[in-house]
Design an enzyme around this catalytic site. Structure first.
Site, PDB file in Angstrom:
ATOM      1  N   HIS A  60       0.839  -1.209   0.000  1.00  0.00           N
ATOM      2  CA  HIS A  60       0.000   0.000   0.000  1.00  0.00           C
ATOM      3  C   HIS A  60       0.871   1.255   0.000  1.00  0.00           C
ATOM      4  CE1 HIS A  60      -3.871   2.003   1.700  1.00  0.00           C
ATOM      5  NE2 HIS A  60      -3.133   2.902   1.057  1.00  0.00           N
ATOM      6  N   LEU A  63       2.530   6.426  -5.076  1.00  0.00           N
ATOM      7  CA  LEU A  63       3.735   6.954  -5.756  1.00  0.00           C
ATOM      8  C   LEU A  63       3.392   8.151  -6.634  1.00  0.00           C
ATOM      9  CD1 LEU A  63       5.958   3.846  -6.549  1.00  0.00           C
ATOM     10  CD2 LEU A  63       5.697   5.144  -4.443  1.00  0.00           C
ATOM     11  N   ASN A  94      -4.980   6.571  -6.886  1.00  0.00           N
ATOM     12  CA  ASN A  94      -5.526   7.932  -6.718  1.00  0.00           C
ATOM     13  C   ASN A  94      -4.549   8.992  -7.229  1.00  0.00           C
ATOM     14  OD1 ASN A  94      -3.799   7.469  -4.530  1.00  0.00           O
ATOM     15  ND2 ASN A  94      -4.954   8.790  -3.139  1.00  0.00           N
ATOM     16  N   ASP A 152      -8.984   3.354  -2.948  1.00  0.00           N
ATOM     17  CA  ASP A 152      -8.315   3.924  -1.774  1.00  0.00           C
ATOM     18  C   ASP A 152      -7.968   5.405  -1.991  1.00  0.00           C
ATOM     19  OD1 ASP A 152      -6.868   3.652   0.843  1.00  0.00           O
ATOM     20  OD2 ASP A 152      -5.270   4.391  -0.444  1.00  0.00           O
ATOM     21  N   ASN A 278      -5.279   9.818   7.400  1.00  0.00           N
ATOM     22  CA  ASN A 278      -6.568   9.120   7.397  1.00  0.00           C
ATOM     23  C   ASN A 278      -6.379   7.637   7.151  1.00  0.00           C
ATOM     24  OD1 ASN A 278      -8.127  11.383   7.796  1.00  0.00           O
ATOM     25  ND2 ASN A 278      -8.388  11.757   5.607  1.00  0.00           N
ATOM     26  N   ASP A 305       1.115   2.673   3.804  1.00  0.00           N
ATOM     27  CA  ASP A 305       0.272   3.769   3.314  1.00  0.00           C
ATOM     28  C   ASP A 305       1.150   4.999   3.043  1.00  0.00           C
ATOM     29  OD1 ASP A 305      -1.888   5.235   2.474  1.00  0.00           O
ATOM     30  OD2 ASP A 305      -2.718   5.577   4.462  1.00  0.00           O
ATOM     31  N   HIS A 309       3.503  14.121   0.398  1.00  0.00           N
ATOM     32  CA  HIS A 309       2.984  15.375  -0.157  1.00  0.00           C
ATOM     33  C   HIS A 309       4.153  16.340  -0.289  1.00  0.00           C
ATOM     34  CE1 HIS A 309      -1.215  14.178   0.286  1.00  0.00           C
ATOM     35  NE2 HIS A 309      -0.910  13.721   1.478  1.00  0.00           N
TER      36      HIS A 309
HETATM   37  O1  DOR Z   1      -3.843  10.011   4.871  1.00  0.00           O
HETATM   38  C1  DOR Z   1      -4.054   9.487   3.777  1.00  0.00           C
HETATM   39  N1  DOR Z   1      -3.475   9.959   2.645  1.00  0.00           N
HETATM   40  N2  DOR Z   1      -4.890   8.444   3.713  1.00  0.00           N
HETATM   41  C2  DOR Z   1      -5.269   7.922   2.525  1.00  0.00           C
HETATM   42  O2  DOR Z   1      -5.991   6.941   2.522  1.00  0.00           O
HETATM   43  C3  DOR Z   1      -4.832   8.532   1.261  1.00  0.00           C
HETATM   44  C4  DOR Z   1      -3.566   9.226   1.424  1.00  0.00           C
HETATM   45  C5  DOR Z   1      -3.161  10.076   0.259  1.00  0.00           C
HETATM   46  O3  DOR Z   1      -3.313   9.608  -0.884  1.00  0.00           O
HETATM   47  O4  DOR Z   1      -2.623  11.153   0.462  1.00  0.00           O
END
Ligand code: DOR
Length: 429
Positions: A60, A63, A94, A152, A278, A305, A309
């Site tokens: 999970h 990228l 996503n 997701d 999240n 996960d 950013h």
């Molecule tokens: O905190 C999160 N960021 N939870 C997620 O499920 C998605 C992810 C993201 O893509 O930034």
């Protein structure tokens, strides 16, 4: 040319093997495992005192390619994976555009081969554009090589669409991976709902929003008799619902994360956006239930996960910061320090949850040490002491909730398809 890994502690959960011995690699495959093996002039890695494990697999990660390369791309993300000891990562769809068709799946597989330094697996979207209205090209994406299907990044609100998606993916015996948090209930919150959120005056995301969504998703999988995998489980209620479903024989697997296993909502008192994620970091009772769930097999895997950013996106007031942070380069250190050295998990369990179990869930041939298997191997020093400094990360995501922490345990060498791609923290490709 041969590569010999000599005298390491070989841990192979597939066979519950824990022995001191040697491994010989040739042409990308494991060709021998045993005692007193020779390199015949090839390269020798002296592994005495180190753990030799099947390469770590993170099922999970985000990228961010295509379209969100300011946060990460395949080159930077797979280098972060190699630095953290991972030999395979599976990336979520996503992105911009969303990975919801076979052309994008094929393109990303190709990008993985040209830009990536570890094995890259692709997870396709369940709904077109992640809009939750219409099924994506699921069959085509699986035919093109997608290993799982997921919306997701957020919750799939439509119960009808999830039912249809599960009925469809069941034909391929590929799991649907769900981000299970009832959005109507959780959507406006920024952290776990509880005493800390009340004290800080921040709107919370209640644990029951996760419990309800996990219950719904499991009921649909049970109805469709299709495999489902629950992503980043963080609530004690969800653990219990999954436990009961497994007892009934539902085809459910689940993962939790290094951060949910070791941190709590108390961290949010700093208002540091590095802790915003999240599902959110919850209170200690939830964390203890996750550890118990890992221990009794309710939770199969540990996945990061990894959600990087850009620095400036996270460097804002708490409310406005996006959720998620980098995880690939800290995961093993977190797990060894917080769970292995504290005797909550054995080494066999750590390697199982971070390699063998995710390989089984995604149907990969890696995650095992056996003759003929791909030579994906991680060599670990469980006693190595180091400090987390995000500036040194290979990922573009320079925020981590573990910044400044001292860890004990690190991957020293990452071997992918027989080639050493990371040694002593340096990615060689
Ligand atoms: O905190 C999160 N960021 N939870 C997620 O499920 C998605 C992810 C993201 O893509 O930034």
């Amino acid at each position: 040319m041969k590569l010999l890994i000599k005298g390491g502690r070989i841990i192979n959960p597939a066979e519950q093997m824990d022995m001191t011995g040697d491994i010989v690699i040739e042409q990308g495959k494991i060709v021998a495992i045993g005692q007193n093996l020779t390199a015949d002039g090839g390269q020798v890695i002296e592994a005495a005192g180190l753990v030799v494990a099947p390469g770590l697999i993170d099922m999970h990660v985000h990228l961010r390619e295509p379209g969100l390369e300011a946060k990460e791309d395949i080159a930077s993300g797979t280098r972060a994976a190699a630095a953290g000891g991972f030999t395979t990562v599976a990336c979520m769809p996503n992105t911009k555009p969303v990975v919801d068709n076979s052309i994008l799946v094929s393109g990303l597989i190709q990008r993985g081969q040209t830009e990536g330094v570890v094995n890259l697996k692709i997870i396709g979207a369940l709904s077109k554009g992640l809009e939750g209205k219409e099924l994506a090209e699921i069959g085509d994406m699986i035919a093109a090589g997608a290993v799982a299907i997921s919306d997701d990044g957020g919750h799939l609100d439509s119960t009808r669409l999830l039912k249809t998606g599960l009925e469809y993916t069941g034909m391929f015996q590929r799991p649907v991976i769900t981000h299970s948090e009832d959005e109507e209930l959780a959507g406006e919150g920024y952290m776990h709902e509880g005493a800390v959120s009340a004290m800080l005056g921040i709107k919370g995301r209640p644990a029951v929003a996760e419990d309800i969504a996990v219950a719904r998703d499991i009921m649909l999988a049970e109805y469709a008799n299709s495999p489902i995998h629950i992503a980043h489980v963080s609530s004690k209620g969800a653990v219990e619902i999954i436990r009961q479903a497994k007892r009934r024989g539902v085809k459910v697997t689940a993962e939790t994360t290094p951060h949910h296993l070791t941190l709590t909502d108390e961290e949010l008192k700093s208002f540091n956006t590095a802790f915003k994620v999240n599902p959110p970091l919850r209170s200690a009772d939830h964390r203890e239930a996750l550890i118990a769930g890992l221990k009794d097999g309710t939770l199969d895997a540990i996945a990061t996960d990894h959600a990087p950013h850009a620095f400036e996106e996270k460097d804002v007031e708490f409310r406005y910061a996006p959720s998620g942070f980098a995880g690939l380069e800290t995961a093993l250190g977190v797990v060894l320090t917080g769970l292995y050295h504290t005797k909550k998990l054995t080494l066999m369990e750590v390697i199982d949850k971070m390699s063998y179990a995710p390989a089984k869930i995604l149907g990969l041939e890696s995650g095992v040490l056996k003759v003929g298997a791909p030579a994906d191997i991680t060599i670990i020093d469980t006693e190595y002491k180091w400090d987390v400094n995000c500036i040194n990360f290979y990922t573009r995501g320079k925020h981590s909730p573990f910044e400044g922490r001292n860890f004990k345990g690190k991957a020293l060498i990452t071997i992918v398809n027989g080639s050493i791609i990371m040694q002593n923290g340096e990615v060689l490709k």
